[in-house]
Design an enzyme around this catalytic site. Sequence first.
Site, PDB file in Angstrom:
ATOM      1  N   ASP A 135      15.597 144.572  41.518  1.00  0.00           N
ATOM      2  CA  ASP A 135      14.960 143.254  41.580  1.00  0.00           C
ATOM      3  C   ASP A 135      13.774 143.332  42.537  1.00  0.00           C
ATOM      4  O   ASP A 135      12.856 144.106  42.314  1.00  0.00           O
ATOM      5  CB  ASP A 135      15.991 142.204  41.998  1.00  0.00           C
ATOM      6  CG  ASP A 135      15.511 140.781  41.750  1.00  0.00           C
ATOM      7  OD1 ASP A 135      14.420 140.603  41.186  1.00  0.00           O
ATOM      8  OD2 ASP A 135      16.240 139.840  42.123  1.00  0.00           O
TER       9      ASP A 135
ATOM     10  N   ARG B 151       3.844 139.897  42.033  1.00  0.00           N
ATOM     11  CA  ARG B 151       4.484 139.387  43.248  1.00  0.00           C
ATOM     12  C   ARG B 151       4.074 140.187  44.486  1.00  0.00           C
ATOM     13  O   ARG B 151       4.859 140.897  45.085  1.00  0.00           O
ATOM     14  CB  ARG B 151       6.007 139.374  43.114  1.00  0.00           C
ATOM     15  CG  ARG B 151       6.507 138.508  41.980  1.00  0.00           C
ATOM     16  CD  ARG B 151       8.021 138.434  41.953  1.00  0.00           C
ATOM     17  NE  ARG B 151       8.480 137.582  40.848  1.00  0.00           N
ATOM     18  CZ  ARG B 151       9.756 137.337  40.565  1.00  0.00           C
ATOM     19  NH1 ARG B 151      10.711 137.888  41.307  1.00  0.00           N
ATOM     20  NH2 ARG B 151      10.083 136.567  39.553  1.00  0.00           N
TER      21      ARG B 151
ATOM     22  N   ASP C  40      12.214 140.622  49.383  1.00  0.00           N
ATOM     23  CA  ASP C  40      12.299 139.205  49.036  1.00  0.00           C
ATOM     24  C   ASP C  40      12.684 138.399  50.265  1.00  0.00           C
ATOM     25  O   ASP C  40      13.602 138.764  51.015  1.00  0.00           O
ATOM     26  CB  ASP C  40      13.334 138.976  47.929  1.00  0.00           C
ATOM     27  CG  ASP C  40      12.811 139.363  46.551  1.00  0.00           C
ATOM     28  OD1 ASP C  40      11.663 139.844  46.466  1.00  0.00           O
ATOM     29  OD2 ASP C  40      13.550 139.185  45.568  1.00  0.00           O
TER      30      ASP C  40
ATOM     31  N   ASP D  28      18.181 143.731  45.386  1.00  0.00           N
ATOM     32  CA  ASP D  28      16.973 143.807  46.203  1.00  0.00           C
ATOM     33  C   ASP D  28      17.047 145.012  47.139  1.00  0.00           C
ATOM     34  O   ASP D  28      18.124 145.406  47.586  1.00  0.00           O
ATOM     35  CB  ASP D  28      16.827 142.543  47.051  1.00  0.00           C
ATOM     36  CG  ASP D  28      16.586 141.297  46.223  1.00  0.00           C
ATOM     37  OD1 ASP D  28      16.059 141.425  45.107  1.00  0.00           O
ATOM     38  OD2 ASP D  28      16.931 140.201  46.707  1.00  0.00           O
TER      39      ASP D  28
END
Length: 318
Positions: free
Chosen positions: A153, A210, A157, A130
């Site tokens: 990724d 997302r 997040d 991330d």
Amino acid sequence: MPTRRTVLSTLSAGVLAAGGLVAATPAPVWAAESSPVGYASLNGGTSGGSSSTVVTVTTAAALKSALSSGTSQTVRVSGLITISGMYSVASNKTVIGVGASSGITGGGFNLSGVRNVIIRNLVFRNASDDSINVQEGSTNIWIDHNDLANGYDGLIDIKRGSDYITVSWNRLHDHDKSMLLGHSDDNASQDLGKLRVTYKHNWFDGTNQRHPRVRFANPVHVLNNYYSNIGSYGVASTMNAGVFVERNYFENVANPTVTQTGDSDPGNIKVLNNYKVNSGTEQVRNGASVAAIPYSYTPQANNTVKATVVAGAGTGKI
């Protein structure tokens, strides 16, 4: 911290929306806020590290040491620093880039069980995991005016019971899975009643999915963001989450909002006055289950969001 820029605005008309008093702003407005709007302003607020204790770093070793130090301080990142893996960020830090092109490449920041952190004006590139990972009950985090791309990724997040977070004025591009909110369908015991995040004035520029993808949280506020040329979908609500998608600008987005993705159970979405150009219809489900937004805020008129976000999002704007 940086001083507040001059705010260009016109007179606002008061309206009632989302259960809280808000003022609709008809003309383009953008400013580098000196404090966060939304959830990061609650729970005691988010002020970051001491502005009187300042360290400037130019190497990976110096950056790692400053981020993990127990000292309340402002960490100024000068230049694009190559790192490996995830660097831990301690509580009571302001991490800010110098100029428009300073930041990190090759790794990311991990905020785990920390409080009162500000991350601003940084470039994030080519993370091996991330780019920014917020987890394990971290609270009062403000992620603002960054430029993120090409991570492995997630770009930003937020998971594992983290709470009271504002993600604002960031530009995300050249990436697939942008922002996850809640990592697993099996984590209700830690996440229910938490994961409250405000996403405002971000630019999702040609990313795929997302923006965010939400589990459990209620309410999440997605306000005045610009979505351009999105591949799969804009906002996803799952696992009975409640997401209020308000006055965003969707351009070339076939699926602005969806109420189910992957193997997750459906979630709830309430929409208000989103502006759409060559875009599909928002999916909504059981909108009454989306809780009221618990703070006061000033939404921008939907048709002016594109110009404002393009002018103001990303680095070099504070």
